[in-house]
Scaffold this active site. Structure first.
Site, PDB file in Angstrom:
ATOM      1  N   TYR A 134      11.222 -12.248  31.246  1.00  0.00           N
ATOM      2  CA  TYR A 134       9.794 -12.591  31.288  1.00  0.00           C
ATOM      3  C   TYR A 134       9.622 -14.113  31.293  1.00  0.00           C
ATOM      4  O   TYR A 134       8.852 -14.662  32.083  1.00  0.00           O
ATOM      5  CB  TYR A 134       9.063 -11.973  30.090  1.00  0.00           C
ATOM      6  CG  TYR A 134       7.599 -12.352  30.042  1.00  0.00           C
ATOM      7  CD1 TYR A 134       6.696 -11.829  30.958  1.00  0.00           C
ATOM      8  CD2 TYR A 134       7.121 -13.266  29.092  1.00  0.00           C
ATOM      9  CE1 TYR A 134       5.358 -12.189  30.939  1.00  0.00           C
ATOM     10  CE2 TYR A 134       5.779 -13.632  29.053  1.00  0.00           C
ATOM     11  CZ  TYR A 134       4.901 -13.091  29.982  1.00  0.00           C
ATOM     12  OH  TYR A 134       3.577 -13.465  29.967  1.00  0.00           O
ATOM     13  N   GLY A 172      -4.750  -8.049  39.188  1.00  0.00           N
ATOM     14  CA  GLY A 172      -4.620  -7.523  37.817  1.00  0.00           C
ATOM     15  C   GLY A 172      -5.946  -7.649  37.091  1.00  0.00           C
ATOM     16  O   GLY A 172      -6.016  -8.192  35.986  1.00  0.00           O
ATOM     17  N   ALA A 173      -7.010  -7.132  37.733  1.00  0.00           N
ATOM     18  CA  ALA A 173      -8.363  -7.396  37.246  1.00  0.00           C
ATOM     19  C   ALA A 173      -8.993  -6.214  36.523  1.00  0.00           C
ATOM     20  O   ALA A 173     -10.182  -6.249  36.223  1.00  0.00           O
ATOM     21  CB  ALA A 173      -9.248  -7.815  38.422  1.00  0.00           C
ATOM     22  N   SER A 178       2.568 -18.948  31.523  1.00  0.00           N
ATOM     23  CA  SER A 178       2.586 -18.766  30.065  1.00  0.00           C
ATOM     24  C   SER A 178       3.383 -19.895  29.420  1.00  0.00           C
ATOM     25  O   SER A 178       4.263 -20.492  30.061  1.00  0.00           O
ATOM     26  CB  SER A 178       3.274 -17.435  29.747  1.00  0.00           C
ATOM     27  OG  SER A 178       3.523 -17.325  28.373  1.00  0.00           O
ATOM     28  N   GLY A 231      -7.677  -6.838  30.396  1.00  0.00           N
ATOM     29  CA  GLY A 231      -7.196  -8.092  29.829  1.00  0.00           C
ATOM     30  C   GLY A 231      -7.845  -9.343  30.400  1.00  0.00           C
ATOM     31  O   GLY A 231      -9.059  -9.396  30.658  1.00  0.00           O
ATOM     32  N   GLY A 268      -7.515 -10.837  33.298  1.00  0.00           N
ATOM     33  CA  GLY A 268      -8.044 -10.725  34.662  1.00  0.00           C
ATOM     34  C   GLY A 268      -9.441 -10.147  34.687  1.00  0.00           C
ATOM     35  O   GLY A 268     -10.326 -10.660  35.378  1.00  0.00           O
TER      36      GLY A 268
HETATM   37  N1  LIG Z   1      -1.677 -11.605  26.739  1.00  0.00           N
HETATM   38  C1  LIG Z   1      -1.032 -12.714  26.490  1.00  0.00           C
HETATM   39  O1  LIG Z   1      -0.841 -13.100  25.308  1.00  0.00           O
HETATM   40  C2  LIG Z   1      -0.490 -13.574  27.592  1.00  0.00           C
HETATM   41  C3  LIG Z   1       0.113 -14.803  27.231  1.00  0.00           C
HETATM   42  C4  LIG Z   1       0.588 -15.620  28.229  1.00  0.00           C
HETATM   43  C5  LIG Z   1       0.467 -15.231  29.551  1.00  0.00           C
HETATM   44  N2  LIG Z   1      -0.110 -14.025  29.877  1.00  0.00           N
HETATM   45  C6  LIG Z   1      -0.205 -13.670  31.291  1.00  0.00           C
HETATM   46  O2  LIG Z   1      -1.530 -13.319  31.590  1.00  0.00           O
HETATM   47  C7  LIG Z   1      -1.558 -12.407  32.705  1.00  0.00           C
HETATM   48  C8  LIG Z   1      -2.455 -11.242  32.379  1.00  0.00           C
HETATM   49  O3  LIG Z   1      -1.931 -10.563  31.246  1.00  0.00           O
HETATM   50  P1  LIG Z   1      -2.827  -9.695  30.254  1.00  0.00           P
HETATM   51  O4  LIG Z   1      -2.450 -10.118  28.892  1.00  0.00           O
HETATM   52  O5  LIG Z   1      -4.257  -9.718  30.661  1.00  0.00           O
HETATM   53  O6  LIG Z   1      -2.190  -8.246  30.517  1.00  0.00           O
HETATM   54  P2  LIG Z   1      -2.849  -6.789  30.533  1.00  0.00           P
HETATM   55  O7  LIG Z   1      -3.925  -6.669  29.537  1.00  0.00           O
HETATM   56  O8  LIG Z   1      -1.687  -5.861  30.452  1.00  0.00           O
HETATM   57  O9  LIG Z   1      -3.521  -6.711  31.980  1.00  0.00           O
HETATM   58  C9  LIG Z   1      -2.721  -6.740  33.122  1.00  0.00           C
HETATM   59  C10 LIG Z   1      -3.518  -6.368  34.338  1.00  0.00           C
HETATM   60  O10 LIG Z   1      -2.607  -6.286  35.439  1.00  0.00           O
HETATM   61  C11 LIG Z   1      -2.664  -4.964  35.995  1.00  0.00           C
HETATM   62  N3  LIG Z   1      -1.362  -4.528  36.499  1.00  0.00           N
HETATM   63  C12 LIG Z   1      -0.212  -4.382  35.798  1.00  0.00           C
HETATM   64  N4  LIG Z   1       0.756  -3.944  36.609  1.00  0.00           N
HETATM   65  C13 LIG Z   1       0.223  -3.843  37.846  1.00  0.00           C
HETATM   66  C14 LIG Z   1       0.724  -3.455  39.103  1.00  0.00           C
HETATM   67  N5  LIG Z   1       1.995  -3.049  39.248  1.00  0.00           N
HETATM   68  N6  LIG Z   1      -0.089  -3.496  40.177  1.00  0.00           N
HETATM   69  C15 LIG Z   1      -1.383  -3.863  40.036  1.00  0.00           C
HETATM   70  N7  LIG Z   1      -1.929  -4.234  38.868  1.00  0.00           N
HETATM   71  C16 LIG Z   1      -1.130  -4.209  37.783  1.00  0.00           C
HETATM   72  C17 LIG Z   1      -3.122  -4.093  34.850  1.00  0.00           C
HETATM   73  O11 LIG Z   1      -3.583  -2.884  35.390  1.00  0.00           O
HETATM   74  P3  LIG Z   1      -3.728  -1.535  34.499  1.00  0.00           P
HETATM   75  O12 LIG Z   1      -5.084  -1.677  33.911  1.00  0.00           O
HETATM   76  O13 LIG Z   1      -3.614  -0.437  35.505  1.00  0.00           O
HETATM   77  O14 LIG Z   1      -2.618  -1.562  33.493  1.00  0.00           O
HETATM   78  C18 LIG Z   1      -4.182  -4.991  34.233  1.00  0.00           C
HETATM   79  O15 LIG Z   1      -5.353  -4.989  34.990  1.00  0.00           O
HETATM   80  C19 LIG Z   1      -0.099 -12.053  32.972  1.00  0.00           C
HETATM   81  O16 LIG Z   1       0.370 -12.795  34.076  1.00  0.00           O
HETATM   82  C20 LIG Z   1       0.627 -12.472  31.702  1.00  0.00           C
HETATM   83  O17 LIG Z   1       1.980 -12.830  31.947  1.00  0.00           O
HETATM   84  C21 LIG Z   1      -0.584 -13.193  28.930  1.00  0.00           C
END
Ligand SMILES: NC(=O)c1ccc[n+]([C@@H]2O[C@H](COP(=O)([O-])OP(=O)(O)OC[C@H]3O[C@@H](n4cnc5c(N)ncnc54)[C@H](OP(=O)(O)O)[C@@H]3O)[C@@H](O)[C@H]2O)c1
Length: 281
Positions: free
Chosen positions: A164, A10-11, A139, A14, A16
């Protein structure tokens, strides 16, 4: 290939993507996985411009599908002799229930089963490193819920938020059980809460949910740069070289939920996950 190598799922966006940038600045070679070829190429170019001397390779895979997780892990295993740091970061929130073509509910598949299968398949490569770190992005949403073994696929009832939360509890339960199982190998496995971060998290949902999540982010979220700090800390810092099986937030050890401390439940989750992913090994 020089130096240490870090794989991040997921790089392309966000936390990643930001973690990838920071790891590159710290001299780590990168294996990045995402589902979009175009976004992957863009991120690769962006990081190459920041850190010219590192090697970086991007793999396309839809990590919601176990056959894709398995395929990409095989491709990585064929090309690389070792992985020094494995960061399971990919994750999403789904307001409404749907199942993948493999029959798994989406949140459970992407947020938990994918971490489990990726780790299982890449563990031999991590073992070959002299650094041996696994980092699972969970999380603080994992607090205040118990795991439902009789509703793992959300077939009995479904609430996006609870599902979630359970998937993030599964990340912690998986990390604790993994840490026990790898204790004698020198590998460490830890998990973390990145903070509430201003990423595109939640944007895959309908306008109502997107608006609610976006408004909350506007009010409370920290920057993506700050949101990647605990991940990078666990991946790089000497301070945690010997730390295994802990939950972190703000780069510090925190108590994980008491619901993740039931050894029997953690073992049961492990064994059921093994059954689910068996056809894809
Ligand atoms: N943001 C927060 O406040 C928060 C809080 C607690 C925990 N987290 C955790 O942090 C982690 C990263 O979240 P984030 O906030 O950075 O989310 P994000 O901005 O939505 O980024 C998610 C990344 O994962 C990729 N992705 C999503 N679905 C995929 C799939 N089916 N196959 C391959 N890649 C996929 C996305 O690709 P695309 O670019 O193609 O969409 C993007 O690169 C997650 O595990 C989330 O649960 C986030």
């Amino acid at each position: 290939m020089r130096g240490r190598t870090c794989l991040i799922t997921g790089a392309t966006d966000g936390i990643g993507k930001e973690a990838a940038i920071e790891m590159a600045k710290n001299g780590y070679n990168l294996i990045l996985i995402g589902r979009s070829k175009e976004k992957g190429e863009k991120v690769t170019k962006e990081i190459t411009e920041i850190a010219e001397s590192i090697d970086i390779e991007y793999f396309v895979a839809d990590l919601m599908l176990m056959k894709e997780v398995s395929r990409v892990a095989d491709e990585v295993s064929k090309k690389y002799k070792k992985i020094d740091v494995l960061i399971n970061n990919v994750g999403a929130y789904f307001a409404f229930r749907d199942v993948t073509e493999e029959g798994f509910e989406r949140t459970f598949a992407l947020n938990h089963l994918g971490y489990f299968l990726m780790t299982k398949k890449l563990l031999p490569l991590v073992e070959k490193s002299d650094y041996k770190r696994i980092v699972n992005v969970s999380s603080s949403a994992h607090y205040g819920i118990d795991f439902e073994f009789d509703n793992m696929n959300g077939e009995k009832k479904y609430s996006g938020f609870d599902t979630y939360k359970k998937s993030k509890l599964a990340n912690v339960m998986f990390t604790y059980e993994l840490a026990k199982r790898i204790e004698k190998t020198g590998i460490t496995a830890n998990c973390l809460h990145p903070g509430f971060v201003a990423t595109k998290f939640g944007n895959n949902n309908n306008i109502l949910w997107r608006s609610v999540i976006s408004f909350a982010k506007l009010l409370m979220a920290i920057s993506v740069k700050d949101g990647a700090k605990t991940t990078v800390h666990l991946a790089c810092s000497d301070e945690v070289a010997d730390t295994n099986g802990r939950f972190f937030a703000d780069c510090k050890v925190k108590q994980g939920s008491s619901k993740a401390k039931n050894d029997e439940h953690n073992k049961k989750l492990w064994e059921l996950s093994e059954e689910f992913i068996a056809p894809f090994l």
